[in-house]
Design a protein around this motif. Sequence first.
Motif, PDB file in Angstrom:
ATOM      1  N   LEU A  18       9.835  -7.549   5.869  1.00 58.75           N
ATOM      2  CA  LEU A  18       8.997  -6.416   6.256  1.00 58.75           C
ATOM      3  C   LEU A  18       9.807  -5.407   7.069  1.00 58.75           C
ATOM      4  O   LEU A  18       9.612  -5.237   8.265  1.00 58.75           O
ATOM      5  CB  LEU A  18       7.794  -6.899   7.081  1.00 58.75           C
ATOM      6  N   SER A 192       2.717  -1.866   7.161  1.00 60.48           N
ATOM      7  CA  SER A 192       3.299  -3.198   7.088  1.00 60.48           C
ATOM      8  C   SER A 192       2.911  -4.003   8.325  1.00 60.48           C
ATOM      9  O   SER A 192       1.723  -4.213   8.553  1.00 60.48           O
ATOM     10  CB  SER A 192       4.819  -3.086   6.922  1.00 60.48           C
ATOM     11  N   ASP A 221      -0.433  -0.776   3.393  1.00 62.86           N
ATOM     12  CA  ASP A 221       0.123  -2.067   2.960  1.00 62.86           C
ATOM     13  C   ASP A 221       0.230  -3.058   4.120  1.00 62.86           C
ATOM     14  O   ASP A 221       1.308  -3.596   4.419  1.00 62.86           O
ATOM     15  CB  ASP A 221       1.501  -1.863   2.318  1.00 62.86           C
ATOM     16  N   ASP A 340       3.300  -3.648  -4.713  1.00 58.73           N
ATOM     17  CA  ASP A 340       3.963  -4.127  -3.501  1.00 58.73           C
ATOM     18  C   ASP A 340       4.368  -5.588  -3.695  1.00 58.73           C
ATOM     19  O   ASP A 340       3.543  -6.426  -4.057  1.00 58.73           O
ATOM     20  CB  ASP A 340       2.996  -3.999  -2.320  1.00 58.73           C
ATOM     21  N   THR A 342       6.551  -6.935  -1.149  1.00 52.41           N
ATOM     22  CA  THR A 342       6.927  -7.354   0.198  1.00 52.41           C
ATOM     23  C   THR A 342       5.753  -8.045   0.867  1.00 52.41           C
ATOM     24  O   THR A 342       5.863  -9.167   1.361  1.00 52.41           O
ATOM     25  CB  THR A 342       7.416  -6.164   1.023  1.00 52.41           C
ATOM     26  N   SER A 345       0.580  -7.705  -3.509  1.00 52.52           N
ATOM     27  CA  SER A 345      -0.696  -7.027  -3.714  1.00 52.52           C
ATOM     28  C   SER A 345      -1.893  -7.973  -3.784  1.00 52.52           C
ATOM     29  O   SER A 345      -2.995  -7.577  -3.386  1.00 52.52           O
ATOM     30  CB  SER A 345      -0.640  -6.141  -4.965  1.00 52.52           C
ATOM     31  N   HIS A 348      -3.348  -7.945  -0.439  1.00 53.22           N
ATOM     32  CA  HIS A 348      -4.116  -6.725  -0.178  1.00 53.22           C
ATOM     33  C   HIS A 348      -5.513  -6.842  -0.793  1.00 53.22           C
ATOM     34  O   HIS A 348      -6.516  -6.463  -0.174  1.00 53.22           O
ATOM     35  CB  HIS A 348      -3.409  -5.499  -0.784  1.00 53.22           C
ATOM     36  N   HIS A 371       6.652  -1.030  -1.262  1.00 51.35           N
ATOM     37  CA  HIS A 371       5.999  -1.361  -0.002  1.00 51.35           C
ATOM     38  C   HIS A 371       5.970  -0.154   0.939  1.00 51.35           C
ATOM     39  O   HIS A 371       7.008   0.440   1.228  1.00 51.35           O
ATOM     40  CB  HIS A 371       6.741  -2.519   0.651  1.00 51.35           C
ATOM     41  N   THR A 372       4.776   0.219   1.373  1.00 47.97           N
ATOM     42  CA  THR A 372       4.456   1.320   2.305  1.00 47.97           C
ATOM     43  C   THR A 372       4.778   2.704   1.740  1.00 47.97           C
ATOM     44  O   THR A 372       4.742   3.685   2.462  1.00 47.97           O
ATOM     45  CB  THR A 372       5.127   1.154   3.680  1.00 47.97           C
TER      46      THR A 372
END
Length: 396
Positions: A18, A192, A221, A340, A342, A345, A348, A371-372
């Motif tokens: 991250l 993150s 994210d 994503d 990292t 998903s 999420h 990611h992000t």
Amino acid sequence: MRAFARTLAVTILALGGLLSAPVVQPHPATATPDGSDWAAGSLITATAQPDGWHQLWGGAAVEYWTTRSTGEPVRASGALFVPAGQPPAGGWPIMAWDHGTTGLGPRCGCQADPEREVLPYRRREEDAIMRFFLAKGYAVVAPDYLGLGVFDTGPHPYLELSTEAGATIDLVKAARAARPELSRTWAVSGASQGGHAALGSSSYQVRTAPELDFRGTIAIDPASDVEKMLPIAGPWVPALPGQAGQDVDAFFVSILIGMRAARPDAQVDSYLTDFGRQLLDSVQYDCLGELTDRMAGIAPGSVLSRPLSEGPFPAVLRDYMTVATRGYDAPILLLLNATDITVPSPLHAALAAQLAANGVGFETVVGTGGHTELNPQMWAAMDAFTDRVFAAPTVS
């Protein structure tokens, strides 16, 4: 067993790394307060910085008091930025920005220290978001988090929700003491690890900052539901190849170091091999760039002497990092990338499903970036969301 190990490796790989930061040495230890006027969120100093600091304007490096999860007072630091011109009636509304993973030791947070820089792409991304909010007429505060600022308060309790939230909320309070033209009206955003911190701040402020006027949360994210996956790790986990494997190890070891420092009831040392204890001791103050480099060729299984699913670890882990999925009192905007890897998903999706099942008011914009990464629709959603939540007059 080989099939299980491969599955586990892929799963942990998907959780990896991250984000990023430089290498520093620990700052000398500081004393705890002994004055009767001490309170969490009280201001220590606010030092004005020249325009251009963080590629922004109106900046100050702030030192303030916050607490560990035990309630012990500790010094913390962060950044404050105030728009130019005259504040609106009621004062400037405040947007708190919570940064992503940067490491474990002093100055890794890179918010309060004008001499430190994270990797250029990371600084550009985060400064662009803070600049967006500042240009909209919001004061911006950005905490370093406990242990990542200019003070050595021990290893950063990585992903400990209560201290992420405390550092954020207490900085809002300290910033208002430093600049009386800031209002009680505020919101929080983050990416993150910072998305995890932003959701934590949103849930904790209900009971820890009722005197403030909280308006909403933007989480990009966010790290969530990791506590459901980490306990599958054990001595059988193999080394993962390449830079991605090193990122995974850095993420994994950071959680163990944070738990070890903040939660003795987790008995982290009882899960470690001799090598694992020596490794955690040697990297517990590293920023993420150095930590990731030092993980080359190290198998997570070599750190563990028994499965993390045994004993007290899983229950303490849940208490340490679980994002609330009920009890929010302001709207939430989730900006999520379906691609994503990292923070995968599916995590999420699980967070959104839990919020929906519990009747939490939120909206989601889904992208297909890394990611992000923010696409134009996400930027537009942030613009509209902040306009809406700050539409009512600010409160002085």
